[in-house]
Structure formats: C-alpha cells, structure tokens
Design a protein around this motif. Structure first.
Motif, PDB file in Angstrom:
ATOM      1  N   LYS A   1       0.830  -1.207   0.000  1.00 57.19           N
ATOM      2  CA  LYS A   1       0.000   0.000   0.000  1.00 57.19           C
ATOM      3  C   LYS A   1       0.869   1.264   0.000  1.00 57.19           C
ATOM      4  O   LYS A   1       0.372   2.351  -0.256  1.00 57.19           O
ATOM      5  CB  LYS A   1      -0.908   0.025   1.227  1.00 57.19           C
ATOM      6  CG  LYS A   1      -1.925  -1.087   1.241  1.00 57.19           C
ATOM      7  CD  LYS A   1      -3.061  -0.803   0.280  1.00 57.19           C
ATOM      8  CE  LYS A   1      -4.048  -1.967   0.275  1.00 57.19           C
ATOM      9  NZ  LYS A   1      -4.742  -2.077  -1.007  1.00 57.19           N
ATOM     10  N   ASP A   2       2.131   1.111   0.359  1.00 57.41           N
ATOM     11  CA  ASP A   2       3.035   2.262   0.365  1.00 57.41           C
ATOM     12  C   ASP A   2       3.645   2.411  -1.032  1.00 57.41           C
ATOM     13  O   ASP A   2       4.417   1.567  -1.478  1.00 57.41           O
ATOM     14  CB  ASP A   2       4.131   2.028   1.408  1.00 57.41           C
ATOM     15  CG  ASP A   2       4.949   3.278   1.640  1.00 57.41           C
ATOM     16  OD1 ASP A   2       5.046   4.089   0.699  1.00 57.41           O
ATOM     17  OD2 ASP A   2       5.475   3.445   2.745  1.00 57.41           O
ATOM     18  N   LEU A   3       3.266   3.487  -1.734  1.00 55.03           N
ATOM     19  CA  LEU A   3       3.668   3.612  -3.133  1.00 55.03           C
ATOM     20  C   LEU A   3       5.178   3.796  -3.279  1.00 55.03           C
ATOM     21  O   LEU A   3       5.759   3.399  -4.283  1.00 55.03           O
ATOM     22  CB  LEU A   3       2.935   4.778  -3.789  1.00 55.03           C
ATOM     23  CG  LEU A   3       1.432   4.583  -3.893  1.00 55.03           C
ATOM     24  CD1 LEU A   3       0.787   5.822  -4.486  1.00 55.03           C
ATOM     25  CD2 LEU A   3       1.106   3.387  -4.749  1.00 55.03           C
TER      26      LEU A   3
ATOM     27  N   ILE B   1       5.286  10.983  -6.524  1.00 55.72           N
ATOM     28  CA  ILE B   1       4.744  10.626  -5.211  1.00 55.72           C
ATOM     29  C   ILE B   1       4.940  11.766  -4.226  1.00 55.72           C
ATOM     30  O   ILE B   1       4.071  12.100  -3.424  1.00 55.72           O
ATOM     31  CB  ILE B   1       5.411   9.333  -4.697  1.00 55.72           C
ATOM     32  CG1 ILE B   1       4.878   8.143  -5.486  1.00 55.72           C
ATOM     33  CG2 ILE B   1       5.131   9.124  -3.223  1.00 55.72           C
ATOM     34  CD1 ILE B   1       5.637   6.884  -5.225  1.00 55.72           C
TER      35      ILE B   1
ATOM     36  N   GLU C   1       0.498  11.879  -3.166  1.00 58.08           N
ATOM     37  CA  GLU C   1       0.282  11.164  -1.917  1.00 58.08           C
ATOM     38  C   GLU C   1       1.152   9.929  -1.870  1.00 58.08           C
ATOM     39  O   GLU C   1       1.451   9.344  -2.906  1.00 58.08           O
ATOM     40  CB  GLU C   1      -1.187  10.733  -1.809  1.00 58.08           C
ATOM     41  CG  GLU C   1      -2.092  11.809  -1.316  1.00 58.08           C
ATOM     42  CD  GLU C   1      -3.521  11.337  -1.346  1.00 58.08           C
ATOM     43  OE1 GLU C   1      -3.804  10.266  -0.797  1.00 58.08           O
ATOM     44  OE2 GLU C   1      -4.357  12.035  -1.950  1.00 58.08           O
ATOM     45  N   ARG C   2       1.509   9.535  -0.652  1.00 60.13           N
ATOM     46  CA  ARG C   2       2.401   8.393  -0.534  1.00 60.13           C
ATOM     47  C   ARG C   2       1.656   7.076  -0.359  1.00 60.13           C
ATOM     48  O   ARG C   2       2.132   6.043  -0.806  1.00 60.13           O
ATOM     49  CB  ARG C   2       3.344   8.614   0.650  1.00 60.13           C
ATOM     50  CG  ARG C   2       4.336   7.489   0.786  1.00 60.13           C
ATOM     51  CD  ARG C   2       5.411   7.810   1.768  1.00 60.13           C
ATOM     52  NE  ARG C   2       6.140   6.582   2.080  1.00 60.13           N
ATOM     53  CZ  ARG C   2       7.137   6.520   2.945  1.00 60.13           C
ATOM     54  NH1 ARG C   2       7.508   7.613   3.576  1.00 60.13           N
ATOM     55  NH2 ARG C   2       7.742   5.392   3.176  1.00 60.13           N
ATOM     56  N   TYR C   3       0.467   7.102   0.252  1.00 59.28           N
ATOM     57  CA  TYR C   3      -0.213   5.849   0.578  1.00 59.28           C
ATOM     58  C   TYR C   3      -1.439   5.642  -0.297  1.00 59.28           C
ATOM     59  O   TYR C   3      -2.146   6.596  -0.630  1.00 59.28           O
ATOM     60  CB  TYR C   3      -0.599   5.815   2.051  1.00 59.28           C
ATOM     61  CG  TYR C   3       0.606   5.805   2.931  1.00 59.28           C
ATOM     62  CD1 TYR C   3       1.321   4.641   3.153  1.00 59.28           C
ATOM     63  CD2 TYR C   3       1.068   6.992   3.498  1.00 59.28           C
ATOM     64  CE1 TYR C   3       2.458   4.646   3.933  1.00 59.28           C
ATOM     65  CE2 TYR C   3       2.209   7.002   4.278  1.00 59.28           C
ATOM     66  CZ  TYR C   3       2.892   5.831   4.489  1.00 59.28           C
ATOM     67  OH  TYR C   3       4.018   5.822   5.239  1.00 59.28           O
ATOM     68  N   GLU C   4      -1.638   4.376  -0.662  1.00 59.12           N
ATOM     69  CA  GLU C   4      -2.780   4.019  -1.487  1.00 59.12           C
ATOM     70  C   GLU C   4      -3.988   3.797  -0.588  1.00 59.12           C
ATOM     71  O   GLU C   4      -3.870   3.188   0.482  1.00 59.12           O
ATOM     72  CB  GLU C   4      -2.424   2.733  -2.240  1.00 59.12           C
ATOM     73  CG  GLU C   4      -3.403   2.322  -3.288  1.00 59.12           C
ATOM     74  CD  GLU C   4      -2.985   1.014  -3.930  1.00 59.12           C
ATOM     75  OE1 GLU C   4      -1.770   0.787  -4.047  1.00 59.12           O
ATOM     76  OE2 GLU C   4      -3.870   0.236  -4.280  1.00 59.12           O
ATOM     77  N   HIS C   5      -5.148   4.324  -0.997  1.00 55.45           N
ATOM     78  CA  HIS C   5      -6.364   4.112  -0.215  1.00 55.45           C
ATOM     79  C   HIS C   5      -7.225   3.056  -0.881  1.00 55.45           C
ATOM     80  O   HIS C   5      -7.201   2.905  -2.082  1.00 55.45           O
ATOM     81  CB  HIS C   5      -7.157   5.414  -0.104  1.00 55.45           C
ATOM     82  CG  HIS C   5      -6.335   6.550   0.381  1.00 55.45           C
ATOM     83  ND1 HIS C   5      -5.839   6.610   1.656  1.00 55.45           N
ATOM     84  CD2 HIS C   5      -5.891   7.665  -0.246  1.00 55.45           C
ATOM     85  CE1 HIS C   5      -5.129   7.724   1.796  1.00 55.45           C
ATOM     86  NE2 HIS C   5      -5.134   8.370   0.651  1.00 55.45           N
ATOM     87  N   ASP C   6      -8.008   2.381  -0.051  1.00 56.52           N
ATOM     88  CA  ASP C   6      -8.904   1.373  -0.617  1.00 56.52           C
ATOM     89  C   ASP C   6     -10.208   2.019  -1.072  1.00 56.52           C
ATOM     90  O   ASP C   6     -10.683   2.938  -0.460  1.00 56.52           O
ATOM     91  CB  ASP C   6      -9.210   0.294   0.442  1.00 56.52           C
ATOM     92  CG  ASP C   6      -8.095  -0.729   0.461  1.00 56.52           C
ATOM     93  OD1 ASP C   6      -7.642  -1.067  -0.657  1.00 56.52           O
ATOM     94  OD2 ASP C   6      -7.670  -1.146   1.547  1.00 56.52           O
TER      95      ASP C   6
END
Lengths: 82, 233
Positions: free
Chosen positions: A25-27, A73, A77-82
């Motif tokens: 999840k961390d791009l 990035i 944003e750095r984190y992927e959301h569901d």
C-alpha cells in the motif's frame, strides 16, 4: 547448469519484487520494487548477451523512471487508499 | 484472502510452465542466430556500415528511419509533459523551498557531475564501437542533471537554452537524412565513407546521428525532470 540456476534465482527474485510492488500500500516501496525488477531485468539482459538493452534498462528503467515516480509521489500522496 | 492465494498459485503455475517450456525448447546460451535475415546482418553488417557494434549498425543505419520516429515519439512525450505541467501552480519567480541536501551529497555531486556528463558523452560518441548509444548516453546525462537537482536546491536549468539545443540537434538528424536524399537518392542513406571498422571516425553518418540523438535525449529527459521538479504540490 549453474547459469540456469542463477537465472532461475534472479527470475524468482524479480517475481517476488513484482508481486510486492503490486501488493504493497506504500507507493514509495512499490517504486523501489519496480526499480529492483528493472535492475534484475538489466542483469538478465547482460547475461543473455544484450549489453545495449541492459544499459538502456539500467539507465532508464532503474534510474530515470524511478526518479520520475518518486517526484510524482512527493508531489501527490504516498499511501494508497482502498 | 482466497482470491489472493488463487492468484499466487496461478502465478507460480505460470512461472513453472513458462520457465520450463523455455528451458526445454530454447537451449540457454545456444547460438540460434545463424539463420534467416540475421545471417545477413552478422556476415555483411560490418562491411555494409563500417560499425563494429552491430546493434548500432541496425538501429541507426539499416532502420534509421524508425529511429527518427522513436526520437519524435520522445519529443512528443516531453512536449506533452511540459504542456500539462507548465501552468500547474508554478510559483512566479519563487525558489523551490526544500530542505538542503547533506554535505556528503553536495560534495559528491560536485565531484561526480562532470564525470557523469563525460561518461554519458563517452557512451554516445562510442556508440558505433562499444555497447550503448544515443539513448543510453542521453539517459546517463539526464541522470547527471537529476543528481544536480537533488543536491542543490537552488539549481535551475535554462529552459530556453535546453530547448534551443534540442531543436538544433533534432534538425541535424533530419538534415543528415535530407543530405542523404540529395546526394544518393535515399533518405538517411550513408553518404560518408565507411572508414576502417573499429576507429572512432568510421561508420559514415552513424557517429553524427548518435551524437545528435544523445544530446537530444539528454536535453529532453532533463526537461521532463525539470518540469516535474518545478511543479508545486
């Protein structure tokens, strides 16, 4: 035989990195994973006697495109959301 | 979870299938190139083009027109990035506000920057002799500029000069092609003497074109990186 085993190990490592970059999840980690894939591909190209392609892959795949992704990035944003 | 494990099992099965099929059907490292059209390139390539590196002989001489197309694709991509990012929150005259790089990075970049430029130039100047060429050398040069950007927050390329350089070398490529058309009747035909293979000044028009491609690719990739670095968050 030794070469075949070494290539098999490299391909397995490549697959592990590829699956990891898809799953994480961390791009930023995902980008590092794709960079590792590019680096291993470039080693494989060199083993397969294609040094031209190996150089292009190492410089563009592992160098420039990683930098482009990291900059993107950083700006988003750095984190992927569901 | 079940989906994930099914996907992993499928990947493992595909890997085994593909790897062992390839290992059986294509013996690793065997010489399978002495058939068909590759025969012609291998045995006549050096005499036809004068380039010791057969990959370069094919990329720049036999299919030089495709390479012109490739360079155009890269140019269009760089223009697209510039067009999308140019007016996106670019601070008017303001410097990028960023944390300063560490002393090691700054000192290292001062030592390594000229060496990286030189290495990139070496790769594309020797494109017809050793592995590598315009695209690889240009990428190395762009990496050198990226290093400069990372180490120095005040560093800034002059866009106008980069665009002018890029245009001039791009036109050089096209002009070499048109000169071939005028002198021999074929676009991008080699109109210069081949020289003796293995020397720096050999292989006719290949060194001219590869130097042009190297500078062009370097300038374009640096332009893309600069456009991305300059955009505000």
């Amino acid at each position: 035989m030794i070469l075949t085993i070494a290539v098999a190990i490299l391909i397995l490592m490549m697959m592990v990195f590829a699956v990891y970059s898809v799953e994480t999840k961390d791009l930023l980690y995902a980008v590092v994973g794709t960079m590792a894939v590019s680096l291993i591909v470039s080693i494989l190209f060199y083993v397969l006697q294609a040094p031209d392609v190996a150089m292009a892959e190492a410089a563009i795949g592992a160098g420039i495109s990683t930098a482009v992704f990291v900059i993107a990035i950083k700006k988003t944003e750095r984190y992927e959301h569901d | 979870m079940i989906k994930k494990s099914i996907a992993l099992i499928l990947i493992a099965i595909l890997f085994v299938a593909i790897f062992f099929t390839l290992a059986n059907d294509l013996p690793f490292g065997d010489n399978r190139t002495t058939t068909g059209v590759s025969d012609k390139y291998i045995y006549h390539g050096v005499n036809d083009t004068g380039a010791s590196n057969l990959v370069t002989a094919i990329v720049v001489n036999y299919r030089g027109f495709d390479t012109l197309g490739e360079v155009t694709v890269l140019f269009v991509a760089a223009t697209g990035v510039g067009a999308v990012l140019y007016n996106m929150g670019r601070p008017a005259g303001k410097k990028r506000k960023k944390t300063e790089a560490s002393l090691i990075v700054r000192t290292g970049s001062r030592i390594l920057f000229p060496m990286m430029l030189l290495f990139g130039a070496y790769i594309f100047v020797h494109g017809h002799l050793t592995p590598g060429g315009g695209f690889q050398g240009g990428a190395v040069i762009a990496t050198a500029f990226l290093f400069k950007y990372v180490s120095d927050t005040r560093y800034h390329i002059d866009h106008n000069k980069f665009t002018a350089t890029e245009s001039v070398v791009g036109m050089t490529f096209a002009l070499v092609g048109i000169m071939g058309l005028l002198l021999t009747g074929y676009f991008l035909f080699n109109f210069l003497p081949n020289g003796s293979p293995g020397e720096l000044l050999s292989a006719g028009i290949i060194p001219i074109i590869y130097v042009a491609i190297g500078i062009k690719v370097g300038a374009e990739l640096t332009g893309i990186l600069d456009n991305m670095m300059e955009v505000e968050q």
